[in-house]
Design a protein around this motif. Structure first.
Motif, mmCIF file in Angstrom:
data_model
loop_
_atom_site.group_PDB
_atom_site.id
_atom_site.type_symbol
_atom_site.label_atom_id
_atom_site.label_comp_id
_atom_site.label_asym_id
_atom_site.label_seq_id
_atom_site.Cartn_x
_atom_site.Cartn_y
_atom_site.Cartn_z
ATOM 1 N N VAL A 291 -22.965 36.741 58.710
ATOM 2 C CA VAL A 291 -22.749 36.920 57.276
ATOM 3 C C VAL A 291 -22.802 38.411 57.010
ATOM 4 O O VAL A 291 -23.591 39.128 57.624
ATOM 5 C CB VAL A 291 -23.792 36.129 56.446
ATOM 6 N N GLN A 292 -21.941 38.853 56.138
ATOM 7 C CA GLN A 292 -21.908 40.263 55.786
ATOM 8 C C GLN A 292 -22.392 40.401 54.349
ATOM 9 O O GLN A 292 -22.127 39.550 53.508
ATOM 10 C CB GLN A 292 -20.481 40.803 55.894
ATOM 11 N N SER B 142 -14.884 35.299 57.860
ATOM 12 C CA SER B 142 -13.494 35.671 57.590
ATOM 13 C C SER B 142 -13.368 36.717 56.490
ATOM 14 O O SER B 142 -12.267 37.166 56.185
ATOM 15 C CB SER B 142 -12.688 34.430 57.196
ATOM 16 N N GLY B 143 -14.494 37.106 55.880
ATOM 17 C CA GLY B 143 -14.473 38.086 54.804
ATOM 18 C C GLY B 143 -14.352 37.477 53.421
ATOM 19 O O GLY B 143 -14.208 38.200 52.437
ATOM 20 N N GLU B 144 -14.412 36.146 53.336
ATOM 21 C CA GLU B 144 -14.339 35.472 52.041
ATOM 22 C C GLU B 144 -15.658 35.629 51.283
ATOM 23 O O GLU B 144 -16.740 35.482 51.869
ATOM 24 C CB GLU B 144 -14.055 33.981 52.236
ATOM 25 N N VAL B 145 -15.584 35.923 49.988
ATOM 26 C CA VAL B 145 -16.777 35.975 49.143
ATOM 27 C C VAL B 145 -17.295 34.553 48.978
ATOM 28 O O VAL B 145 -16.547 33.656 48.551
ATOM 29 C CB VAL B 145 -16.466 36.607 47.771
ATOM 30 N N ILE B 146 -18.577 34.356 49.334
ATOM 31 C CA ILE B 146 -19.150 33.007 49.256
ATOM 32 C C ILE B 146 -20.374 32.933 48.338
ATOM 33 O O ILE B 146 -20.927 31.857 48.143
ATOM 34 C CB ILE B 146 -19.495 32.464 50.663
#
Length: 168
Positions: A8-9, A69-73
């Protein structure tokens, strides 16, 4: 924690993240313990701007959470307790995650990173305020090693709010 946590980023919220947060938090299940519905977009625009200031001034904030994938979650992070009841003057960690990502370890992974970052910023202890019925968030506090320390009564809702603590 018996399983590997996902990657997680965390990033300082951007202007665009206000739109993503508003969309993600439009889900009544996500907002079950936060009034049942998303706030107006302007609230998220102000919140993301305030978090950018917090990060610049303190070295921590409520960061935007991104999956592999870089999606905001969702978001996770820390900020000073924002109201005049409860653990006044303390640093609260918190999280909110899109429904599609529940049960995958994202919040725990992000919260562990949050603890590392606030410790590096000189914070010596954190709290997490959780409604007693919010079993998912209580489970995260336990995974982080937090313990129930106090029970406050919410001044307008007149219901209990559990305060979990962790010394860093």
């Amino acid at each position: 924690m018996n399983r590997a946590l996902p990657d997680v980023q965390l990033r300082v919220p951007t202007d665009e993240d206000a739109f993503a947060w508003h969309r993600i938090f439009a889900d009544p299940e996500v907002m079950e313990f936060y009034g049942g519905q998303a706030a107006e977009l302007s609230v998220y625009e102000e919140l993301t701007a305030r978090q950018r200031r917090h990060d610049a001034e303190r070295g921590f904030c409520l960061w935007t959470m991104l999956d592999e994938s870089g999606e905001v979650i969702g978001f996770t992070g820390a900020q000073p307790w924002p109201v005049e009841w409860g653990p006044e003057g303390e640093i609260e960690i918190g999280w909110r995650l899109g429904r599609a990502h529940w049960g995958k370890g994202y919040v725990t992974a992000a919260a562990v990173t949050t603890l590392e970052r606030v410790r590096a910023a000189g914070v010596t202890g954190v709290v997490a305020m959780v409604k007693p019925a919010n079993e998912r968030s209580i489970a995260v506090t336990r995974r982080l090693g937090m313990e129930l320390a106090e029970v406050f009564t919410h001044p307008t809702l007149r219901e209990p709010a559990h305060c979990y603590r962790l010394t860093l």
